[in-house]
Design an enzyme around this catalytic site. Structure first.
Site, PDB file in Angstrom:
ATOM      1  N   PRO A  67       0.843  -1.201   0.000  1.00 46.03           N
ATOM      2  CA  PRO A  67       0.000   0.000   0.000  1.00 46.03           C
ATOM      3  C   PRO A  67       0.876   1.248   0.000  1.00 46.03           C
ATOM      4  CG  PRO A  67       0.040  -1.003   2.189  1.00 46.03           C
ATOM      5  CD  PRO A  67       0.821  -1.910   1.292  1.00 46.03           C
ATOM      6  N   MET A  68       0.539   2.216  -0.816  1.00 46.31           N
ATOM      7  CA  MET A  68       1.275   3.489  -0.823  1.00 46.31           C
ATOM      8  C   MET A  68       0.280   4.628  -0.988  1.00 46.31           C
ATOM      9  SD  MET A  68       4.706   2.737  -3.049  1.00 46.31           S
ATOM     10  CE  MET A  68       3.850   1.691  -4.211  1.00 46.31           C
ATOM     11  N   ALA A  69       0.180   5.459   0.060  1.00 41.13           N
ATOM     12  CA  ALA A  69      -0.746   6.593   0.021  1.00 41.13           C
ATOM     13  C   ALA A  69      -0.412   7.470  -1.188  1.00 41.13           C
ATOM     14  CB  ALA A  69      -0.627   7.386   1.317  1.00 41.13           C
ATOM     15  N   GLN A 100      -7.052  -1.199   3.274  1.00 43.22           N
ATOM     16  CA  GLN A 100      -6.278  -0.967   4.500  1.00 43.22           C
ATOM     17  C   GLN A 100      -6.867   0.162   5.329  1.00 43.22           C
ATOM     18  OE1 GLN A 100      -2.415   1.056   5.002  1.00 43.22           O
ATOM     19  NE2 GLN A 100      -1.593  -0.962   5.480  1.00 43.22           N
ATOM     20  N   CYS A 107       2.341   2.976   9.905  1.00 46.07           N
ATOM     21  CA  CYS A 107       2.549   4.337   9.414  1.00 46.07           C
ATOM     22  C   CYS A 107       3.358   5.160  10.436  1.00 46.07           C
ATOM     23  CB  CYS A 107       1.214   5.019   9.124  1.00 46.07           C
ATOM     24  SG  CYS A 107       1.452   6.687   8.484  1.00 46.07           S
ATOM     25  N   GLY A 134      10.316  -3.963   2.319  1.00 40.56           N
ATOM     26  CA  GLY A 134      11.401  -3.005   2.545  1.00 40.56           C
ATOM     27  C   GLY A 134      12.550  -3.179   1.582  1.00 40.56           C
ATOM     28  N   ASP A 135      12.768  -2.138   0.768  1.00 42.22           N
ATOM     29  CA  ASP A 135      13.937  -2.090  -0.124  1.00 42.22           C
ATOM     30  C   ASP A 135      14.012  -3.241  -1.123  1.00 42.22           C
ATOM     31  OD1 ASP A 135      14.619   0.143   1.296  1.00 42.22           O
ATOM     32  OD2 ASP A 135      16.222  -0.816   2.441  1.00 42.22           O
ATOM     33  N   ARG A 166       7.899   0.691  -3.361  1.00 46.99           N
ATOM     34  CA  ARG A 166       8.549   1.710  -4.216  1.00 46.99           C
ATOM     35  C   ARG A 166       9.225   1.117  -5.435  1.00 46.99           C
ATOM     36  NH1 ARG A 166      11.835   4.623   0.503  1.00 46.99           N
ATOM     37  NH2 ARG A 166      12.054   2.422   1.027  1.00 46.99           N
TER      38      ARG A 166
HETATM   39  C1  LIG Z   1       4.787   7.216  -0.611  1.00 45.22           C
HETATM   40  C2  LIG Z   1       4.565   6.023   0.299  1.00 45.22           C
HETATM   41  C3  LIG Z   1       3.327   5.817   0.838  1.00 45.22           C
HETATM   42  C4  LIG Z   1       3.088   4.716   1.683  1.00 45.22           C
HETATM   43  N1  LIG Z   1       1.845   4.516   2.173  1.00 45.22           N
HETATM   44  C5  LIG Z   1       1.596   3.415   2.948  1.00 45.22           C
HETATM   45  C6  LIG Z   1       0.272   3.142   3.402  1.00 45.22           C
HETATM   46  O1  LIG Z   1      -0.679   3.847   3.091  1.00 45.22           O
HETATM   47  N2  LIG Z   1       0.107   2.054   4.204  1.00 45.22           N
HETATM   48  C7  LIG Z   1       1.149   1.218   4.557  1.00 45.22           C
HETATM   49  O2  LIG Z   1       0.951   0.241   5.273  1.00 45.22           O
HETATM   50  N3  LIG Z   1       2.395   1.446   4.097  1.00 45.22           N
HETATM   51  C8  LIG Z   1       2.643   2.508   3.307  1.00 45.22           C
HETATM   52  N4  LIG Z   1       3.892   2.711   2.810  1.00 45.22           N
HETATM   53  C9  LIG Z   1       4.960   1.740   3.106  1.00 45.22           C
HETATM   54  C10 LIG Z   1       5.124   0.698   1.978  1.00 45.22           C
HETATM   55  O3  LIG Z   1       3.977  -0.095   1.822  1.00 45.22           O
HETATM   56  C11 LIG Z   1       6.351  -0.198   2.223  1.00 45.22           C
HETATM   57  O4  LIG Z   1       6.135  -0.995   3.349  1.00 45.22           O
HETATM   58  C12 LIG Z   1       7.628   0.614   2.407  1.00 45.22           C
HETATM   59  O5  LIG Z   1       7.747   1.620   1.423  1.00 45.22           O
HETATM   60  C13 LIG Z   1       8.866  -0.280   2.346  1.00 45.22           C
HETATM   61  O6  LIG Z   1       8.941  -0.974   1.138  1.00 45.22           O
HETATM   62  P1  LIG Z   1       9.813  -0.461  -0.142  1.00 45.22           P
HETATM   63  O7  LIG Z   1      11.188  -0.123   0.386  1.00 45.22           O
HETATM   64  O8  LIG Z   1       9.801  -1.675  -1.048  1.00 45.22           O
HETATM   65  O9  LIG Z   1       9.135   0.717  -0.693  1.00 45.22           O
HETATM   66  C14 LIG Z   1       4.149   3.814   1.988  1.00 45.22           C
HETATM   67  C15 LIG Z   1       5.410   4.040   1.430  1.00 45.22           C
HETATM   68  C16 LIG Z   1       5.630   5.110   0.589  1.00 45.22           C
HETATM   69  C17 LIG Z   1       6.997   5.318   0.011  1.00 45.22           C
END
Ligand SMILES: Cc1cc2nc3c(=O)[nH]c(=O)nc-3n(C[C@H](O)[C@H](O)[C@H](O)COP(=O)(O)O)c2cc1C
Length: 325
Positions: A17-19, A71, A102, A203-204, A227
């Site tokens: 999920p990404m806001a 979510q 969050c 994560g990453d 991401r």
């Molecule tokens: C812009 C942005 C918005 C995010 N919004 C949420 C969200 O709404 N809910 C949530 O559980 N995690 C949120 N995350 C976290 C991601 O789901 C993820 O767990 C985190 O970015 C680590 O993974 P990554 O390094 O592969 O991006 C968000 C991350 C980013 C960068």
């Protein structure tokens, strides 16, 4: 095959999920690349309980989107249950996910998001009530803990499982880390073995090799791509394909990236209208061309010189010309 309650996943890659990013259009666009389960961006229980139209719009899903988790974030069981009642009566979805990760101050200062990690007893009571109310399987997204000195991911996961949660995703950072620093996978070594529900690691994960390494270290059932998938949908295909066959697929070419970017942009424009979509695309389209040396000028054009769908097409055409020169 992974089972989350009565929901069977066709693969091991789930979409984080990404806001502001994981809109219905984004989830629909990413699905065919091998997404086994998508999550909506976090949705405020108060926003739903007070029937705020903008919040209710986040509940939109589609057949292509399924299986999808909505979510929810909140801090008060009364609001959360009221919101859940509305969700159950109005939305089409497969899983309810609870946000306990969050790190944003605006959220944690109310007691929501990763703030829950500081009181496991309270967290367990809250989750028990949600699980007994929910007709859909409930999952949870957590972090390692509040900060380095209070890492409690094993304790929290156990409490969540006992409370009735059917799968957990751990973002391997603490709240204090936000999104900076490295995700620490070693911290959840042995967690999978201590649970009997599916566990996903987040994560990453920016490359196929990242995903393989994370799963080898953590023994989780699958990975959550967040991401790393923005502007690189082929990453999901590479990971999904590798987990299913052991084969490594090549990276996408620039021409393929143009095709993906166009398809996504048009889906977003169709769902949100040109003005709003173009505003959002300014932040997203450059990612499709970020791995390619010499494409900085095009990336800048998306952010600086794109005011309409026509401008966007002109930039795509410019990139196509550059490739075929
Ligand atoms: C812009 C942005 C918005 C995010 N919004 C949420 C969200 O709404 N809910 C949530 O559980 N995690 C949120 N995350 C976290 C991601 O789901 C993820 O767990 C985190 O970015 C680590 O993974 P990554 O390094 O592969 O991006 C968000 C991350 C980013 C960068």
């Amino acid at each position: 095959m992974i089972k989350i309650g009565d929901v069977t996943l066709q693969g091991n890659v789930i979409l984080g999920p990404m806001a502001g990013i994981t809109t219905l259009a984004y989830r629909e666009f990413m699905k065919p690349f091998g997404v086994a389960l998508s999550y909506s961006e976090m949705i405020s229980d108060c926003g739903i309980a007070y029937e705020n139209q903008r919040t209710l719009d986040y509940l939109k899903t589609s057949e292509l989107d399924s299986p999808v988790g909505l979510q929810l974030f909140g801090f008060d069981i009364k609001n959360s249950l009221k919101a859940l009642e509305i969700i159950e009566n109005t939305a089409k979805y497969d899983i309810l996910d609870l946000n306990f990760g969050c790190p944003v101050h605006k959220v944690t200062k109310t007691g929501a998001g990763s703030s829950w990690l500081r009181d496991v007893t309270k967290l367990k009571e809250y989750v028990e009530k949600i699980c007994s109310f929910s007709s859909k399987p409930v999952t949870a997204k957590i972090r390692l803990g509040w900060d380095e000195s209070s890492i409690n991911v094993f304790e929290v996961s156990k409490a969540l499982e006992e409370a009735g949660v059917k799968a957990i995703t751990v973002h391997c950072r603490t709240k204090a880390q936000g999104y900076a620093g490295k995700a620490d996978y070693e911290a959840i070594k042995g967690l999978k073995e201590s649970l009997s529900i599916p566990l996903f690691v987040s994560g990453d994960i920016f490359t196929l090799e990242d995903a393989i390494k994370r799963v080898n270290i953590t023994c989780t059932d699958g990975v959550m791509v967040a991401r790393g998938g923005v502007g690189n949908p082929n990453l999901v295909r590479q990971i999904d394909h590798y987990f299913k066959t052991g084969e490594r697929l090549p990276d996408a070419t620039v021409l393929e990236q143009i095709g993906y970017a166009r398809a996504y942009a048009n889906m977003l424009i169709e769902q949100k209208g040109e003005n709003l979509a173009i505003r959002e695309l300014k932040g997203i389209l450059p990612h499709f061309f970020s791995g390619f040396p010499g494409y900085k000028k095009f990336r800048l054009r998306f952010t600086m010189n794109m005011a309409s769908a026509q401008d966007m097409e002109a930039i795509f055409n410019g990139i196509e010309k550059e490739v075929t020169l």
